[in-house]
Design a protein around this motif. Structure first.
Motif, short mmCIF file in Angstrom:
data_model
loop_
_atom_site.label_atom_id
_atom_site.label_comp_id
_atom_site.label_asym_id
_atom_site.label_seq_id
_atom_site.Cartn_x
_atom_site.Cartn_y
_atom_site.Cartn_z
N PHE A 41 0.84 -1.20 0.00
CA PHE A 41 0.00 0.00 0.00
C PHE A 41 0.88 1.25 0.00
CE2 PHE A 41 -2.01 -3.50 2.23
CZ PHE A 41 -3.25 -3.59 1.62
N PRO A 42 1.66 1.46 -1.05
CA PRO A 42 2.58 2.60 -1.02
C PRO A 42 1.83 3.93 -1.14
CG PRO A 42 3.15 1.03 -2.77
CD PRO A 42 1.77 0.71 -2.30
N ALA A 43 2.43 4.97 -0.60
CA ALA A 43 1.89 6.31 -0.79
C ALA A 43 1.94 6.65 -2.28
CB ALA A 43 2.69 7.33 0.01
N ASN A 44 0.97 7.46 -2.71
CA ASN A 44 0.93 7.98 -4.08
C ASN A 44 0.79 6.86 -5.10
OD1 ASN A 44 3.62 9.72 -2.69
ND2 ASN A 44 1.61 10.63 -2.91
N SER A 45 0.04 5.85 -4.73
CA SER A 45 -0.12 4.65 -5.57
C SER A 45 -1.43 3.99 -5.17
CB SER A 45 1.04 3.69 -5.28
OG SER A 45 0.75 2.36 -5.73
N ASP A 46 -2.00 3.23 -6.11
CA ASP A 46 -3.11 2.36 -5.73
C ASP A 46 -2.52 1.12 -5.03
OD1 ASP A 46 -5.65 1.37 -5.40
OD2 ASP A 46 -6.10 1.21 -7.53
#
Lengths: 134, 134
Positions: A43-48
């Motif tokens: 669940f990375p930031a700035n990503s789906d």
């Protein structure tokens, strides 16, 4: 919810984190991805949401491609049951020459697959200040 | 690890999420914090770990102070055991007039305290693109 302190599960999760760090340090994205379940999620930031070993390999290969050469994991808490646990910890990412590129904290859901514990859900946030537009 | 589908636990967690959203929509930071365990932890980006109900109240009051007026939670997965579960979901934060201020995904570790499920570990990441320095 039992504390896994001193249990085999806790030691196996520590060993799995060592495998993660070793693979990362070798620049081995496949080896990093092998630490995850087949239907693992990041669940990375700035990503789906990123799901599955192929996508996880691509993600970590991309991180390595930005010059990140090492990942250090420090486990703060492991709690769980027979085949399912959560871990809270701190991470640091290093770039060439060992300089710190990022540091933060993470929550991992671990799932036991046979004798091995695998990362099933993996989410982290930086502890560095927000980059403010110049 | 048992799937909690259809179980009382799953319904209680859904009800707890409703309490969270209702309190948020009232601007009631104390009510939001009451959804957490006494030693609950938040892991926001650009911050160290935030622990305990007083600090959690302060955090959410601060978010509300930036003009965020609503939080919507959409549960995607709940798995767990008798007194401990994890949830994966998507969130959206809205500002005045209902416009979207942020959206992303979260992982929550739930712990049962008596009849109530409380948020014990709470971490989320935005799905919006990174803000690049101008």
């Amino acid at each position: 919810m039992a504390t896994l302190t001193g249990s085999a599960a806790r030691e196996e999760i520590a060993a799995a984190n060592e495998r993660f760090m070793d693979a990362f340090g070798r620049g081995d994205a496949d080896g990093v991805a092998a630490c995850y379940t087949a239907d693992g999620q990041l669940f990375p930031a700035n990503s789906d949401i990123i799901q599955g070993q192929a996508a996880i390999t691509t993600f970590w290969r991309g991180v390595m491609g930005t010059g990140i050469t090492g990942a250090r994991l420090q486990s703060l808490e492991v709690q769980g049951e027979s085949d399912f646990a959560y871990e809270v910890g701190r991470y640091a990412l290093t770039a060439g020459g060992g300089q710190e590129a990022d540091r933060g904290k993470y929550v991992v859901i671990w799932r036991r697959e046979g004798a091995r514990w695998k990362i099933h859900r993996d989410i982290w946030t930086t502890s560095l200040p927000a980059q403010t537009p110049a």
